[in-house]
Design an enzyme around this catalytic site. Structure first.
Site, PDB file in Angstrom:
ATOM      1  N   ASP A   8       0.870  -1.172   0.000  1.00 34.99           N
ATOM      2  CA  ASP A   8       0.000   0.000   0.000  1.00 34.99           C
ATOM      3  C   ASP A   8       0.908   1.224   0.000  1.00 34.99           C
ATOM      4  O   ASP A   8       1.683   1.430   0.937  1.00 34.99           O
ATOM      5  CB  ASP A   8      -0.854  -0.056   1.277  1.00 34.99           C
ATOM      6  CG  ASP A   8      -1.755   1.145   1.443  1.00 34.99           C
ATOM      7  OD1 ASP A   8      -1.566   2.169   0.745  1.00 34.99           O
ATOM      8  OD2 ASP A   8      -2.656   1.066   2.299  1.00 34.99           O
ATOM      9  N   ILE A   9       0.812   2.035  -1.024  1.00 35.70           N
ATOM     10  CA  ILE A   9       1.751   3.153  -1.178  1.00 35.70           C
ATOM     11  C   ILE A   9       1.602   4.185  -0.050  1.00 35.70           C
ATOM     12  O   ILE A   9       2.556   4.901   0.249  1.00 35.70           O
ATOM     13  CB  ILE A   9       1.597   3.793  -2.581  1.00 35.70           C
ATOM     14  CG1 ILE A   9       2.882   4.536  -2.964  1.00 35.70           C
ATOM     15  CG2 ILE A   9       0.381   4.700  -2.656  1.00 35.70           C
ATOM     16  CD1 ILE A   9       2.976   4.898  -4.429  1.00 35.70           C
ATOM     17  N   GLY A  30      -9.630   4.739  -5.908  1.00 38.57           N
ATOM     18  CA  GLY A  30      -8.373   4.033  -6.087  1.00 38.57           C
ATOM     19  C   GLY A  30      -7.257   4.582  -5.212  1.00 38.57           C
ATOM     20  O   GLY A  30      -7.464   4.963  -4.057  1.00 38.57           O
ATOM     21  N   VAL A  31      -6.080   4.648  -5.799  1.00 37.02           N
ATOM     22  CA  VAL A  31      -4.914   5.076  -5.028  1.00 37.02           C
ATOM     23  C   VAL A  31      -5.047   6.548  -4.622  1.00 37.02           C
ATOM     24  O   VAL A  31      -4.593   6.947  -3.546  1.00 37.02           O
ATOM     25  CB  VAL A  31      -3.614   4.771  -5.811  1.00 37.02           C
ATOM     26  CG1 VAL A  31      -3.432   5.670  -7.017  1.00 37.02           C
ATOM     27  CG2 VAL A  31      -2.409   4.829  -4.892  1.00 37.02           C
ATOM     28  N   ASP A  32      -5.697   7.335  -5.451  1.00 37.92           N
ATOM     29  CA  ASP A  32      -5.930   8.753  -5.153  1.00 37.92           C
ATOM     30  C   ASP A  32      -6.749   8.894  -3.862  1.00 37.92           C
ATOM     31  O   ASP A  32      -6.390   9.662  -2.952  1.00 37.92           O
ATOM     32  CB  ASP A  32      -6.693   9.350  -6.353  1.00 37.92           C
ATOM     33  CG  ASP A  32      -6.735  10.860  -6.369  1.00 37.92           C
ATOM     34  OD1 ASP A  32      -6.055  11.488  -5.560  1.00 37.92           O
ATOM     35  OD2 ASP A  32      -7.463  11.402  -7.223  1.00 37.92           O
ATOM     36  N   SER A 121      -2.482   4.585 -14.172  1.00 32.31           N
ATOM     37  CA  SER A 121      -3.456   4.257 -15.247  1.00 32.31           C
ATOM     38  C   SER A 121      -3.911   2.798 -15.255  1.00 32.31           C
ATOM     39  O   SER A 121      -4.679   2.413 -16.138  1.00 32.31           O
ATOM     40  CB  SER A 121      -2.924   4.631 -16.645  1.00 32.31           C
ATOM     41  OG  SER A 121      -2.952   6.020 -16.822  1.00 32.31           O
ATOM     42  N   GLY A 123      -5.782   1.217 -13.107  1.00 33.25           N
ATOM     43  CA  GLY A 123      -7.044   0.963 -12.412  1.00 33.25           C
ATOM     44  C   GLY A 123      -8.193   1.434 -13.277  1.00 33.25           C
ATOM     45  O   GLY A 123      -8.413   0.939 -14.383  1.00 33.25           O
ATOM     46  N   TYR A 125      -8.434   3.914 -15.108  1.00 37.84           N
ATOM     47  CA  TYR A 125      -8.040   4.464 -16.410  1.00 37.84           C
ATOM     48  C   TYR A 125      -7.753   3.378 -17.451  1.00 37.84           C
ATOM     49  O   TYR A 125      -7.439   3.696 -18.596  1.00 37.84           O
ATOM     50  CB  TYR A 125      -6.868   5.427 -16.274  1.00 37.84           C
ATOM     51  CG  TYR A 125      -7.270   6.806 -15.746  1.00 37.84           C
ATOM     52  CD1 TYR A 125      -8.547   7.064 -15.237  1.00 37.84           C
ATOM     53  CD2 TYR A 125      -6.375   7.863 -15.756  1.00 37.84           C
ATOM     54  CE1 TYR A 125      -8.908   8.307 -14.753  1.00 37.84           C
ATOM     55  CE2 TYR A 125      -6.733   9.125 -15.280  1.00 37.84           C
ATOM     56  CZ  TYR A 125      -8.000   9.348 -14.786  1.00 37.84           C
ATOM     57  OH  TYR A 125      -8.356  10.593 -14.310  1.00 37.84           O
TER      58      TYR A 125
HETATM   59  P1  ADP Z   1      -5.898   5.271 -12.464  1.00 39.64           P
HETATM   60  O1  ADP Z   1      -7.094   6.159 -12.395  1.00 39.64           O
HETATM   61  O2  ADP Z   1      -4.630   6.007 -12.877  1.00 39.64           O
HETATM   62  O3  ADP Z   1      -6.139   4.026 -13.261  1.00 39.64           O
HETATM   63  P2  ADP Z   1      -6.335   3.872  -9.920  1.00 39.64           P
HETATM   64  O4  ADP Z   1      -6.145   4.440  -8.578  1.00 39.64           O
HETATM   65  O5  ADP Z   1      -7.717   3.523 -10.360  1.00 39.64           O
HETATM   66  O6  ADP Z   1      -5.615   4.881 -10.942  1.00 39.64           O
HETATM   67  O7  ADP Z   1      -5.441   2.560 -10.050  1.00 39.64           O
HETATM   68  C1  ADP Z   1      -4.046   2.597 -10.228  1.00 39.64           C
HETATM   69  C2  ADP Z   1      -3.430   1.411  -9.534  1.00 39.64           C
HETATM   70  O8  ADP Z   1      -3.306   1.709  -8.149  1.00 39.64           O
HETATM   71  C3  ADP Z   1      -4.226   0.108  -9.622  1.00 39.64           C
HETATM   72  O9  ADP Z   1      -3.341  -0.954  -9.971  1.00 39.64           O
HETATM   73  C4  ADP Z   1      -4.768  -0.062  -8.201  1.00 39.64           C
HETATM   74  O10 ADP Z   1      -4.892  -1.433  -7.854  1.00 39.64           O
HETATM   75  C5  ADP Z   1      -3.650   0.570  -7.403  1.00 39.64           C
HETATM   76  N1  ADP Z   1      -3.953   0.987  -6.016  1.00 39.64           N
HETATM   77  C6  ADP Z   1      -5.141   1.238  -5.421  1.00 39.64           C
HETATM   78  N2  ADP Z   1      -4.953   1.585  -4.134  1.00 39.64           N
HETATM   79  C7  ADP Z   1      -3.611   1.555  -3.896  1.00 39.64           C
HETATM   80  C8  ADP Z   1      -2.769   1.784  -2.773  1.00 39.64           C
HETATM   81  N3  ADP Z   1      -3.283   2.138  -1.578  1.00 39.64           N
HETATM   82  N4  ADP Z   1      -1.416   1.638  -2.918  1.00 39.64           N
HETATM   83  C9  ADP Z   1      -0.880   1.290  -4.099  1.00 39.64           C
HETATM   84  N5  ADP Z   1      -1.607   1.067  -5.220  1.00 39.64           N
HETATM   85  C10 ADP Z   1      -2.953   1.194  -5.122  1.00 39.64           C
END
Ligand code: ADP
Length: 173
Positions: A8-9, A30-32, A121, A123, A125
Site C-alpha cells: 500500500d503506497i 483508487g490510489v488517489d 493508469s 485501475g 483508467y
Molecule cells: P488510475 O485512475 O490512474 O487508473 P487507480 O487508482 O484507479 O488509478 O489505479 C491505479 C493502480 O493503483 C491500480 O493498480 C490499483 O490497484 C492501485 N492501487 C489502489 N490503491 C492503492 C494503494 N493504496 N497503494 C498502491 N496502489 C494502489
C-alpha cells in the site's frame, strides 16, 4: 536503484510518493482516494490552492505537480495524471511515459532522494499492467540521468497481477 514491491503506497516512507491523480486534483477513488484519506484534509486544501494559483483548468495528462504529504510518512506527494486508455488510439503510450518522466523531474526539483510509484493508469483508467509496466519502467530508467538526486525508485503494487507485471518488466530490462 529501481525496485518492485507489493503493498500500500500510503504506508511507504519514501521522500515522495506519486499519486495517480485526476486532472481536478480534488481526489477520486483508487490510489488517489487512499492517499487523500491517509494524508488528511491538509492535502485537499493544498490541492485546492494549487488549482487556484497555478492550474485553474486542472493538471493536464502527462504532467506532474508537487504538494506536501499531510499525515503520510512521505514528505511530498507528486500528483500526475495518466492517460485514460480509451481516449487514445494507442492507449496514450507517450502520455504514460511522460507521467513517469514528469514525476521524476518533479521529485528531483524538490530534492527528493527516494520516490514510490503506483501502477499509474492501471485501475479506473483502463491500462493492463502487462502493457503499462515496461513503459513505466523504461520511462523511469531513462529519467534517472536527469534526476541524479533521486537514488531509489520503488514501484508499489497493490495486487498480484500488477506486481507480477512490474516484477517481470524490472527483470526483463
Ligand atoms: P488510475 O485512475 O490512474 O487508473 P487507480 O487508482 O484507479 O488509478 O489505479 C491505479 C493502480 O493503483 C491500480 O493498480 C490499483 O490497484 C492501485 N492501487 C489502489 N490503491 C492503492 C494503494 N493504496 N497503494 C498502491 N496502489 C494502489
Amino acid at each position: 536503484m529501481i525496485d518492485v514491491v507489493r503493498g500500500d503506497i500510503t504506508a511507504i516512507s519514501a521522500d515522495a510518493i506519486v499519486n495517480a491523480a485526476q486532472s481536478s486534483l480534488l481526489g477520486g477513488g483508487g490510489v488517489d482516494g487512499a492517499i487523500h484519506a491517509a494524508a488528511g484534509p491538509s492535502l485537499v486544501a493544498e490541492c485546492h490552492e494549487v488549482r487556484r494559483r497555478d492550474l485553474p483548468d486542472g493538471l493536464p495528462p502527462g504532467e506532474a505537480v508537487v504538494t506536501g504529504a499531510g499525515d503520510l510518512p512521505a514528505r511530498f506527494v507528486i500528483h500526475t495524471v495518466g492517460p485514460k486508455f480509451w481516449e487514445y488510439s494507442d492507449g496514450g503510450v507517450h502520455v504514460l511515459a511522460r507521467s513517469h518522466a514528469s514525476s521524476m523531474a518533479a521529485a528531483h526539483a524538490v530534492g527528493a532522494t527516494s520516490v514510490a510509484f503506483p501502477a499509474i493508469s492501471c485501475g479506473v483508467y483502463g491500462w493492463d499492467p502487462v502493457n503499462a509496466a515496461p513503459i513505466a519502467m523504461r520511462a523511469v530508467r531513462e529519467s534517472l540521468p536527469q534526476a541524479p538526486g533521486v537514488r531509489a525508485v520503488t514501484f508499489v503494487l497493490f495486487n498480484d497481477e500488477a506486481f507480477d507485471a512490474f516484477r517481470q518488466a524490472l527483470d526483463g530490462g
